[in-house]
Design an enzyme around this catalytic site. Structure first.
Site, PDB file in Angstrom:
ATOM      1  N   GLY A  63      32.080  21.775 -72.536  1.00 48.57           N
ATOM      2  CA  GLY A  63      31.781  22.035 -71.144  1.00 48.57           C
ATOM      3  C   GLY A  63      32.541  21.118 -70.209  1.00 48.57           C
ATOM      4  CG  HIS A  64      34.587  18.093 -71.240  1.00 47.60           C
ATOM      5  ND1 HIS A  64      33.620  18.129 -72.222  1.00 47.60           N
ATOM      6  CD2 HIS A  64      35.695  17.574 -71.811  1.00 47.60           C
ATOM      7  CE1 HIS A  64      34.135  17.631 -73.346  1.00 47.60           C
ATOM      8  NE2 HIS A  64      35.392  17.299 -73.114  1.00 47.60           N
ATOM      9  CB  ALA A  65      39.141  20.624 -68.369  1.00 47.66           C
ATOM     10  NE  ARG A 100      38.049  20.659 -73.384  1.00 50.00           N
ATOM     11  CZ  ARG A 100      39.086  19.979 -73.837  1.00 50.00           C
ATOM     12  NH1 ARG A 100      38.939  19.213 -74.882  1.00 50.00           N
ATOM     13  NH2 ARG A 100      40.231  19.989 -73.212  1.00 50.00           N
TER      14      ARG A 100
END
Length: 137
Positions: free
Chosen positions: A53-55, A100
């Site tokens: 839940g981040h980049a 992702r």
């Protein structure tokens, strides 16, 4: 280089087979396009949970299913692509600027991450709307 899910290949890692078991070794800048500065692993993820839940702005990662299986949903702000990982000699290279989500963990799954940078909270994009704005640039 512009971030794209198409720049996130699955890499076949070397596997040495022996009747007593297999071994896979990963070398900096040989199998990987970067030097590993950090590694971590996820395990005991409850059924139905989502991780990631981040980049990242700079960090590259190789994600490996050391045991069990899971899906990696890659998102470049325009295209989404799902990659199923279930073998310890395959790794997914995730380049900077890709969102992702890690989903569908099987029972007993162990996810190993080899990362190009040490932990730096400032390298994370944790808000999806901020990521979409970043991806437009």
């Amino acid at each position: 280089m512009m971030a794209s899910v198409y720049n996130c290949p699955v890499i076949t890692l070397p596997k040495v087979h022996n009747r007593a078991g297999n071994i896979t070794a990963v070398n900096n800048e040989l199998e990987l396009p970067f030097s590993v500065k950090r590694l971590y692993y996820l395990y005991d993820v409850p059924g139905g949970e989502t991780r990631g839940g981040h980049a990242h702005y700079k960090l590259q990662q190789l994600i490996v299913a050391v045991s069990g299986s899971f899906d990696v949903i890659l998102d470049d702000g325009t295209v989404k692509k799902t990659v199923h990982l279930n073998r310890p000699n395959y790794g997914l290279l995730v380049v900077p600027g890709i969102w992702r989500d890690l989903v569908n963990f099987s029972s007993g799954a162990v996810l190993l991450v080899l990362a190009s940078e040490s932990y730096d909270e400032l390298d994370y994009i944790r808000d999806y709307n901020e990521f979409l704005e970043y991806a437009k640039k």
